[in-house]
Design a protein around this motif. Structure first.
Motif, PDB file in Angstrom:
ATOM      1  N   GLY A  28       0.819  -1.205   0.000  1.00  0.00           N
ATOM      2  CA  GLY A  28       0.000   0.000   0.000  1.00  0.00           C
ATOM      3  C   GLY A  28       0.854   1.258   0.000  1.00  0.00           C
ATOM      4  N   SER A  29       0.265   2.358  -0.416  1.00  0.00           N
ATOM      5  CA  SER A  29       1.038   3.581  -0.578  1.00  0.00           C
ATOM      6  C   SER A  29       1.336   4.246   0.757  1.00  0.00           C
ATOM      7  N   ALA A  30       2.523   4.838   0.815  1.00  0.00           N
ATOM      8  CA  ALA A  30       2.901   5.610   1.996  1.00  0.00           C
ATOM      9  C   ALA A  30       2.009   6.841   2.127  1.00  0.00           C
ATOM     10  N   GLN A  31       1.622   7.409   1.003  1.00  0.00           N
ATOM     11  CA  GLN A  31       0.798   8.608   1.050  1.00  0.00           C
ATOM     12  C   GLN A  31      -0.567   8.329   1.669  1.00  0.00           C
ATOM     13  N   ALA A  32      -1.058   7.110   1.516  1.00  0.00           N
ATOM     14  CA  ALA A  32      -2.333   6.753   2.146  1.00  0.00           C
ATOM     15  C   ALA A  32      -2.195   6.760   3.669  1.00  0.00           C
ATOM     16  N   VAL A  33      -1.044   6.336   4.175  1.00  0.00           N
ATOM     17  CA  VAL A  33      -0.786   6.404   5.614  1.00  0.00           C
ATOM     18  C   VAL A  33      -0.775   7.857   6.059  1.00  0.00           C
ATOM     19  N   VAL A  34      -0.072   8.696   5.310  1.00  0.00           N
ATOM     20  CA  VAL A  34       0.018  10.118   5.646  1.00  0.00           C
ATOM     21  C   VAL A  34      -1.366  10.747   5.674  1.00  0.00           C
ATOM     22  N   ARG A  35      -2.172  10.474   4.668  1.00  0.00           N
ATOM     23  CA  ARG A  35      -3.520  11.057   4.630  1.00  0.00           C
ATOM     24  C   ARG A  35      -4.342  10.615   5.832  1.00  0.00           C
ATOM     25  N   ALA A  36      -4.197   9.353   6.241  1.00  0.00           N
ATOM     26  CA  ALA A  36      -4.950   8.863   7.391  1.00  0.00           C
ATOM     27  C   ALA A  36      -4.519   9.586   8.664  1.00  0.00           C
ATOM     28  N   VAL A  37      -3.232   9.870   8.802  1.00  0.00           N
ATOM     29  CA  VAL A  37      -2.753  10.596   9.976  1.00  0.00           C
ATOM     30  C   VAL A  37      -3.230  12.046   9.941  1.00  0.00           C
ATOM     31  N   LEU A  38      -3.192  12.663   8.774  1.00  0.00           N
ATOM     32  CA  LEU A  38      -3.558  14.079   8.663  1.00  0.00           C
ATOM     33  C   LEU A  38      -5.012  14.340   9.035  1.00  0.00           C
ATOM     34  N   ALA A  39      -5.845  13.311   9.001  1.00  0.00           N
ATOM     35  CA  ALA A  39      -7.238  13.485   9.420  1.00  0.00           C
ATOM     36  C   ALA A  39      -7.346  13.902  10.885  1.00  0.00           C
ATOM     37  N   TYR A  40      -6.281  13.666  11.669  1.00  0.00           N
ATOM     38  CA  TYR A  40      -6.285  13.991  13.093  1.00  0.00           C
ATOM     39  C   TYR A  40      -5.607  15.338  13.383  1.00  0.00           C
ATOM     40  N   ARG A  41      -5.145  16.036  12.362  1.00  0.00           N
ATOM     41  CA  ARG A  41      -4.369  17.258  12.600  1.00  0.00           C
ATOM     42  C   ARG A  41      -5.278  18.447  12.882  1.00  0.00           C
ATOM     43  N   ASN A  42      -4.848  19.282  13.815  1.00  0.00           N
ATOM     44  CA  ASN A  42      -5.540  20.522  14.143  1.00  0.00           C
ATOM     45  C   ASN A  42      -4.917  21.703  13.411  1.00  0.00           C
ATOM     46  N   ASP A  43      -5.628  22.829  13.446  1.00  0.00           N
ATOM     47  CA  ASP A  43      -5.142  24.025  12.754  1.00  0.00           C
ATOM     48  C   ASP A  43      -3.858  24.574  13.358  1.00  0.00           C
TER      49      ASP A  43
END
Length: 275
Positions: A28-43
């Motif tokens: 699986g793509s590394a970018q998919a992991v990154v996108r999943a983590v970014l869902a938890y990021r605050n402003d």
């Protein structure tokens, strides 16, 4: 073993751990992991919303920042550390990171989390380790590294999680000669488990997380092989692994089991037990 774990994760894991597993074992793509983590990021550049299962609520917290950095390491995405460093500079400017910030008060968290804004080695060492592993160069990391060196050098009494954090720091910090000397000293410490739940503690592979870990020298070949045998046998009938600390609320049971499952597989692969 991997197929059974895959089935467990599709049944029980968050999207985040499913993406992590896919990247680690299924191409699986590394970018998919990154996108999943970014869902938890605050402003503010930090992370919240239960990214680390034991700290719930929306506010940016150190445990979430640590988990984000570790997953960015798995995805080889050092550029994603920039927002975390922005947040760390704003909230922990001296380079010492608390277990929890008082901004989380009023939101659910495990009873063992102290949200008192008091920095300490436990989380600072692990965040510094994750940033060094990402190859980051930043003044904040320099301050955190100095803080860790000062406290690791003086460590005489500790508990398993703090000792593991120190081991993680020593595995990644650039000054390898100094790290080797300090690791030899720490290998003689006997961490206290006073106040821990029955059966809670850390096993050799959790200190020596890879064969090249400095903490590997803390254990004999027999001790480590016995530990890895137990880890291999630890896969449950449903395909997942368990964890050995309390789940403070039911939802975290399967969140932590999913993390433990991917961690177990990665450890067994690093030590050549599975391909």
């Amino acid at each position: 073993m991997i197929e059974r774990a895959r089935n467990f994760l599709w049944h029980n894991a968050r999207t985040l751990e499913q993406r992590w597993f896919e990247h680690a074992f299924d191409g699986g793509s590394a970018q998919a992991v990154v996108r999943a983590v970014l869902a938890y990021r605050n402003d503010d550049g930090g992370y919240g919303y239960g990214l680390e299962p034991d700290h719930r609520g929306p506010t940016s917290q150190p445990l979430h920042a640590l988990r984000a950095l570790q997953l960015f390491g798995e995805a080889e995405a050092p550029e994603q550390a920039e927002s975390v460093l922005t947040w760390l500079n704003a909230t922990c400017p001296d380079g010492s990171v608390p277990f929890g910030l008082s901004t989380s008060q009023g939101h659910p968290m495990a009873p063992w989390i102290t949200a008192d804004d008091q920095g300490g080695l436990l989380i600072t060492s692990q965040i510094a380790a994750a940033l060094h592993a990402l190859g980051v160069d930043d003044p904040w990391l320099d301050r955190a590294t100095d803080y860790c060196w000062h406290h690791v050098d003086q460590l005489a009494q500790t508990h398993p999680y703090e000792l593991r954090g120190a081991a993680m720091f020593l595995d990644e910090v650039p000054d390898r000669a100094r790290a080797e000397l300090v690791a030899e000293k720490l290998g003689h410490l006997k961490p206290s488990t006073e106040g821990y739940a029955e059966g809670e503690g850390l096993e050799p592979h959790q200190y020596a997380q890879k064969p090249t870990s400095l903490a590997r020298a803390w254990f004999s070949d027999e001790e480590l092989e016995k530990d890895l045998d137990a880890l291999e046998r630890g896969q449950q009938e449903d395909g997942g692994w368990n964890f050995n600390f309390p789940a403070f609320t039911p939802i975290t049971h399967f969140e932590w089991r999913s993390i433990a499952t991917v961690d177990a597989l990665l450890t067994l692969r690093r030590y050549g037990r599975i391909s």
